[in-house]
Structure formats: C-alpha cells, structure tokens
Design a protein around this motif. Structure first.
Motif, PDB file in Angstrom:
ATOM      1  N   GLN A  27      -1.913   3.564 -10.392  1.00 42.85           N
ATOM      2  CA  GLN A  27      -2.441   4.153  -9.162  1.00 42.85           C
ATOM      3  C   GLN A  27      -1.339   4.607  -8.213  1.00 42.85           C
ATOM      4  N   MET A  28      -0.317   3.794  -8.057  1.00 42.20           N
ATOM      5  CA  MET A  28       0.667   4.046  -7.003  1.00 42.20           C
ATOM      6  C   MET A  28       2.082   4.243  -7.510  1.00 42.20           C
ATOM      7  N   GLY A  29       2.299   4.030  -8.779  1.00 44.55           N
ATOM      8  CA  GLY A  29       3.651   4.078  -9.307  1.00 44.55           C
ATOM      9  C   GLY A  29       4.207   5.481  -9.425  1.00 44.55           C
ATOM     10  N   ASP A  30       5.497   5.526  -9.603  1.00 45.28           N
ATOM     11  CA  ASP A  30       6.197   6.781  -9.867  1.00 45.28           C
ATOM     12  C   ASP A  30       7.219   6.503 -10.967  1.00 45.28           C
ATOM     13  N   SER A  31       8.091   7.442 -11.229  1.00 41.92           N
ATOM     14  CA  SER A  31       9.045   7.260 -12.325  1.00 41.92           C
ATOM     15  C   SER A  31       9.972   6.068 -12.071  1.00 41.92           C
ATOM     16  N   PHE A  32      10.296   5.809 -10.816  1.00 38.77           N
ATOM     17  CA  PHE A  32      11.158   4.674 -10.498  1.00 38.77           C
ATOM     18  C   PHE A  32      10.462   3.356 -10.833  1.00 38.77           C
ATOM     19  N   SER A  33       9.200   3.219 -10.432  1.00 40.06           N
ATOM     20  CA  SER A  33       8.482   1.974 -10.694  1.00 40.06           C
ATOM     21  C   SER A  33       8.257   1.776 -12.192  1.00 40.06           C
ATOM     22  N   VAL A  34       7.998   2.841 -12.909  1.00 37.13           N
ATOM     23  CA  VAL A  34       7.830   2.741 -14.361  1.00 37.13           C
ATOM     24  C   VAL A  34       9.134   2.267 -14.992  1.00 37.13           C
ATOM     25  N   SER A  35      10.238   2.807 -14.528  1.00 38.19           N
ATOM     26  CA  SER A  35      11.542   2.405 -15.047  1.00 38.19           C
ATOM     27  C   SER A  35      11.832   0.932 -14.732  1.00 38.19           C
ATOM     28  N   ALA A  36      11.548   0.500 -13.514  1.00 47.29           N
ATOM     29  CA  ALA A  36      11.775  -0.902 -13.132  1.00 47.29           C
ATOM     30  C   ALA A  36      10.877  -1.833 -13.931  1.00 47.29           C
ATOM     31  N   TRP A  37       9.626  -1.439 -14.125  1.00 47.24           N
ATOM     32  CA  TRP A  37       8.685  -2.244 -14.903  1.00 47.24           C
ATOM     33  C   TRP A  37       9.146  -2.345 -16.352  1.00 47.24           C
ATOM     34  N   LYS A  51       0.810  -1.221   0.000  1.00 44.51           N
ATOM     35  CA  LYS A  51       0.000   0.000   0.000  1.00 44.51           C
ATOM     36  C   LYS A  51       0.848   1.278   0.000  1.00 44.51           C
ATOM     37  N   ASP A  52       2.108   1.149  -0.305  1.00 43.23           N
ATOM     38  CA  ASP A  52       3.028   2.281  -0.254  1.00 43.23           C
ATOM     39  C   ASP A  52       3.851   2.295  -1.535  1.00 43.23           C
ATOM     40  N   THR A  53       3.985   3.453  -2.150  1.00 43.21           N
ATOM     41  CA  THR A  53       4.737   3.573  -3.395  1.00 43.21           C
ATOM     42  C   THR A  53       6.168   3.105  -3.237  1.00 43.21           C
ATOM     43  N   TYR A  54       6.788   3.429  -2.110  1.00 46.66           N
ATOM     44  CA  TYR A  54       8.173   3.007  -1.894  1.00 46.66           C
ATOM     45  C   TYR A  54       8.266   1.485  -1.903  1.00 46.66           C
ATOM     46  N   LEU A  55       7.290   0.827  -1.286  1.00 51.66           N
ATOM     47  CA  LEU A  55       7.296  -0.635  -1.247  1.00 51.66           C
ATOM     48  C   LEU A  55       6.937  -1.255  -2.599  1.00 51.66           C
ATOM     49  N   VAL A  56       6.148  -0.547  -3.387  1.00 53.07           N
ATOM     50  CA  VAL A  56       5.919  -0.993  -4.770  1.00 53.07           C
ATOM     51  C   VAL A  56       7.254  -1.036  -5.491  1.00 53.07           C
ATOM     52  N   ASN A  57       8.020   0.029  -5.351  1.00 51.24           N
ATOM     53  CA  ASN A  57       9.328   0.106  -5.997  1.00 51.24           C
ATOM     54  C   ASN A  57      10.262  -0.986  -5.501  1.00 51.24           C
ATOM     55  N   GLU A  58      10.289  -1.177  -4.192  1.00 49.64           N
ATOM     56  CA  GLU A  58      11.158  -2.201  -3.616  1.00 49.64           C
ATOM     57  C   GLU A  58      10.757  -3.595  -4.089  1.00 49.64           C
ATOM     58  N   THR A  59       9.478  -3.834  -4.184  1.00 49.11           N
ATOM     59  CA  THR A  59       9.010  -5.155  -4.616  1.00 49.11           C
ATOM     60  C   THR A  59       9.343  -5.384  -6.085  1.00 49.11           C
ATOM     61  N   LEU A  60       9.232  -4.343  -6.896  1.00 47.60           N
ATOM     62  CA  LEU A  60       9.647  -4.470  -8.296  1.00 47.60           C
ATOM     63  C   LEU A  60      11.144  -4.746  -8.385  1.00 47.60           C
ATOM     64  N   GLU A  66      -3.506  -6.247 -13.899  1.00 43.70           N
ATOM     65  CA  GLU A  66      -3.647  -5.806 -12.512  1.00 43.70           C
ATOM     66  C   GLU A  66      -2.390  -5.077 -12.040  1.00 43.70           C
ATOM     67  N   ILE A  67      -1.240  -5.572 -12.434  1.00 46.25           N
ATOM     68  CA  ILE A  67       0.023  -4.909 -12.082  1.00 46.25           C
ATOM     69  C   ILE A  67       0.090  -3.538 -12.752  1.00 46.25           C
ATOM     70  N   ASN A  68      -0.276  -3.474 -14.019  1.00 46.76           N
ATOM     71  CA  ASN A  68      -0.296  -2.175 -14.710  1.00 46.76           C
ATOM     72  C   ASN A  68      -1.227  -1.195 -14.016  1.00 46.76           C
ATOM     73  N   ARG A  69      -2.387  -1.688 -13.584  1.00 43.46           N
ATOM     74  CA  ARG A  69      -3.338  -0.832 -12.874  1.00 43.46           C
ATOM     75  C   ARG A  69      -2.727  -0.347 -11.547  1.00 43.46           C
ATOM     76  N   LYS A  70      -2.059  -1.243 -10.846  1.00 39.06           N
ATOM     77  CA  LYS A  70      -1.405  -0.881  -9.583  1.00 39.06           C
ATOM     78  C   LYS A  70      -0.357   0.214  -9.823  1.00 39.06           C
ATOM     79  N   LEU A  71       0.427   0.065 -10.877  1.00 34.28           N
ATOM     80  CA  LEU A  71       1.461   1.055 -11.175  1.00 34.28           C
ATOM     81  C   LEU A  71       0.854   2.384 -11.603  1.00 34.28           C
TER      82      LEU A  71
END
Length: 115
Positions: A95-105, A54-63, A88-93
């Motif tokens: 909603q909660m993603g940032d430039s870091f998560s987009v780059s990791a994805w 439920k946290d953007t930072y943890l989304v990034n860490e999990t990616l 579902e992952i795309n939807r999550k990103l």
C-alpha cells in the motif's frame, strides 16, 4: 522504545530540514548502550510503529531502524512477532511502500535468511 520512536517522528519534516542527519542522530541516541538482548526485545515495538505510520518516508525510516535493531541484536533468529505480522507488513508495503522500502525489506529478509 515505541514512544521514543513516535517522539522522533513528531515534526520530522521540520527537524530534517534543519539537520539532514536527523534520523541517524536520533537512532544513534536511541541505540546507544543497547545490548543485543534489549535490541531483540525492542523488535515488537518497532514493528508496531511500522504498522501504524501513515507516511511512506516514515515507513522507510522505520524499516531502516528495524535493520539497525536487528544488527545490534546480532541474530538471524526471526522474532515471533515479525512472523506473526509478516503478512500485515507485506500488505503495508504494498500500500505505502516504494523502491526504497522494498529494498530494505529484501535486505532484512536476506539477513534473516527468509526466502
């Protein structure tokens, strides 16, 4: 794997304040002696965590951890659970993603040769 990852995410802010390498150290411990087949088998657990944090930072860490797991698995085979959860992952990103998560994805997609 899922329970151990959730345990790492408990009090992560406090732990990160004490040790800037907290996640890296934890991931090293989690993956120590992990075979490529075990890493591949762990992908669904990591995806489950990714979809429930439920946290953007943890989304990034999990990616980041998903990338580590895929590197250890040493395959470009797209796990069937990843395919099943793709939207579902795309939807999550979205909603909660940032430039870091987009780059990791994007990095994961390139690694897996998904356009």
């Amino acid at each position: 794997m899922k329970d151990r990852l959730w345990k790492i995410y408990e009090n992560w802010e406090i732990e990160l304040d004490k040790n800037e390498w907290y996640f890296s150290d934890c991931y090293d411990e989690l993956t120590e002696n992990l075979s490529s087949s075990d890493a591949y088998d762990a992908i669904p657990a990591v995806l489950d965590v990714l979809l429930h944090v439920k946290d953007t930072y943890l989304v990034n860490e999990t990616l980041d951890f998903l990338l580590i797991i895929y590197n250890i698995a040493d395959t470009t085979e797209v796990h069937p659970i990843l395919l099943a959860e793709w939207h579902e992952i795309n939807r999550k990103l979205e909603q909660m993603g940032d430039s870091f998560s987009v780059s990791a994805w994007d990095e994961l997609r390139q690694m897996l040769r998904i356009t």
